[in-house]
Scaffold this motif. Structure first.
Motif, mmCIF file in Angstrom:
data_model
loop_
_atom_site.group_PDB
_atom_site.id
_atom_site.type_symbol
_atom_site.label_atom_id
_atom_site.label_comp_id
_atom_site.label_asym_id
_atom_site.label_seq_id
_atom_site.Cartn_x
_atom_site.Cartn_y
_atom_site.Cartn_z
ATOM 1 N N MET A 146 5.810 55.097 13.182
ATOM 2 C CA MET A 146 5.863 56.045 12.088
ATOM 3 C C MET A 146 5.192 55.435 10.859
ATOM 4 O O MET A 146 5.377 54.252 10.573
ATOM 5 C CB MET A 146 7.315 56.387 11.776
ATOM 6 N N LEU A 147 4.420 56.239 10.108
ATOM 7 C CA LEU A 147 3.683 55.755 8.950
ATOM 8 C C LEU A 147 4.562 55.728 7.712
ATOM 9 O O LEU A 147 5.439 56.580 7.535
ATOM 10 C CB LEU A 147 2.483 56.662 8.674
ATOM 11 N N SER A 148 4.332 54.760 6.854
ATOM 12 C CA SER A 148 5.041 54.721 5.578
ATOM 13 C C SER A 148 4.537 55.847 4.685
ATOM 14 O O SER A 148 3.475 56.436 4.926
ATOM 15 C CB SER A 148 4.819 53.369 4.899
ATOM 16 N N ASP A 149 5.277 56.150 3.645
ATOM 17 C CA ASP A 149 4.869 57.208 2.711
ATOM 18 C C ASP A 149 3.527 56.887 2.065
ATOM 19 O O ASP A 149 2.666 57.753 1.916
ATOM 20 C CB ASP A 149 5.931 57.408 1.621
ATOM 21 N N ALA A 150 3.334 55.630 1.686
ATOM 22 C CA ALA A 150 2.082 55.219 1.047
ATOM 23 C C ALA A 150 0.905 55.390 2.006
ATOM 24 O O ALA A 150 -0.162 55.876 1.613
ATOM 25 C CB ALA A 150 2.183 53.772 0.575
ATOM 26 N N GLU A 151 1.100 54.994 3.249
ATOM 27 C CA GLU A 151 0.029 55.129 4.245
ATOM 28 C C GLU A 151 -0.288 56.596 4.499
ATOM 29 O O GLU A 151 -1.452 56.979 4.622
ATOM 30 C CB GLU A 151 0.435 54.435 5.547
ATOM 31 N N GLN A 152 0.732 57.441 4.556
ATOM 32 C CA GLN A 152 0.528 58.874 4.774
ATOM 33 C C GLN A 152 -0.254 59.488 3.608
ATOM 34 O O GLN A 152 -1.187 60.271 3.819
ATOM 35 C CB GLN A 152 1.881 59.591 4.942
ATOM 36 N N ARG A 153 0.101 59.125 2.379
ATOM 37 C CA ARG A 153 -0.625 59.646 1.196
ATOM 38 C C ARG A 153 -2.075 59.170 1.213
ATOM 39 O O ARG A 153 -2.984 59.921 0.882
ATOM 40 C CB ARG A 153 0.077 59.200 -0.081
ATOM 41 N N ARG A 154 -2.277 57.903 1.585
ATOM 42 C CA ARG A 154 -3.643 57.361 1.634
ATOM 43 C C ARG A 154 -4.483 58.133 2.644
ATOM 44 O O ARG A 154 -5.622 58.510 2.361
ATOM 45 C CB ARG A 154 -3.611 55.873 2.007
ATOM 46 N N ARG A 155 -3.921 58.400 3.803
ATOM 47 C CA ARG A 155 -4.658 59.155 4.824
ATOM 48 C C ARG A 155 -4.952 60.583 4.365
ATOM 49 O O ARG A 155 -6.032 61.112 4.624
ATOM 50 C CB ARG A 155 -3.884 59.162 6.138
ATOM 51 N N GLU A 156 -3.987 61.209 3.685
ATOM 52 C CA GLU A 156 -4.202 62.570 3.178
ATOM 53 C C GLU A 156 -5.307 62.593 2.128
ATOM 54 O O GLU A 156 -6.144 63.492 2.115
ATOM 55 C CB GLU A 156 -2.900 63.135 2.608
ATOM 56 N N ARG A 157 -5.321 61.585 1.239
ATOM 57 C CA ARG A 157 -6.386 61.512 0.220
ATOM 58 C C ARG A 157 -7.746 61.295 0.879
ATOM 59 O O ARG A 157 -8.738 61.912 0.489
ATOM 60 C CB ARG A 157 -6.113 60.377 -0.766
ATOM 61 N N ALA A 158 -7.792 60.420 1.877
ATOM 62 C CA ALA A 158 -9.051 60.160 2.577
ATOM 63 C C ALA A 158 -9.551 61.418 3.283
ATOM 64 O O ALA A 158 -10.744 61.734 3.237
ATOM 65 C CB ALA A 158 -8.880 59.020 3.579
ATOM 66 N N ALA A 159 -8.639 62.155 3.920
ATOM 67 C CA ALA A 159 -9.032 63.391 4.611
ATOM 68 C C ALA A 159 -9.543 64.424 3.620
ATOM 69 O O ALA A 159 -10.542 65.107 3.871
ATOM 70 C CB ALA A 159 -7.854 63.939 5.404
ATOM 71 N N ALA A 160 -8.890 64.530 2.459
ATOM 72 C CA ALA A 160 -9.334 65.483 1.436
ATOM 73 C C ALA A 160 -10.722 65.098 0.918
ATOM 74 O O ALA A 160 -11.584 65.955 0.707
ATOM 75 C CB ALA A 160 -8.338 65.526 0.283
ATOM 76 N N LYS A 161 -10.949 63.806 0.723
ATOM 77 C CA LYS A 161 -12.252 63.331 0.241
ATOM 78 C C LYS A 161 -13.344 63.631 1.275
ATOM 79 O O LYS A 161 -14.454 64.036 0.919
ATOM 80 C CB LYS A 161 -12.162 61.828 -0.017
ATOM 81 N N LEU A 162 -13.032 63.432 2.546
ATOM 82 C CA LEU A 162 -14.008 63.726 3.603
ATOM 83 C C LEU A 162 -14.343 65.217 3.634
ATOM 84 O O LEU A 162 -15.504 65.597 3.784
ATOM 85 C CB LEU A 162 -13.481 63.280 4.961
#
Length: 77
Positions: free
Chosen positions: A1-17
């Motif tokens: 399971m991903l930490s909250d920080a890791e989940q936010r980082r992935r969401e930001r990266a996906a939005a940027k892409l």
């Protein structure tokens, strides 16, 4: 399971892409339609005017000799 920080980082990266893909698609459509680009991009591309350097001024290369050894700053090259 991903930490909250890791989940936010992935969401930001996906939005940027997604944002980058949308911008590239728009640029591609504009090129096909023969329109000018929207001006979004590298700041260097927004230069208002560039004066060519006069002979002997600046420049990033010397075309004085076709021999690479003659243009080398290292002895023996």
């Amino acid at each position: 399971m991903l930490s909250d920080a890791e989940q936010r980082r992935r969401e930001r990266a996906a939005a940027k892409l997604r944002e980058n893909l949308a911008r590239r698609k728009q640029q591609s459509r504009a090129r096909r339609a023969g329109e000018a680009e929207d001006g979004v991009g590298l700041p260097a591309a927004h230069a208002t005017s560039v004066e060519p350097a006069a002979a002997g001024e600046g420049g990033d290369r010397d075309v004085g000799s076709a021999d690479p050894a003659a243009n080398s700053s290292k002895p023996g090259d």
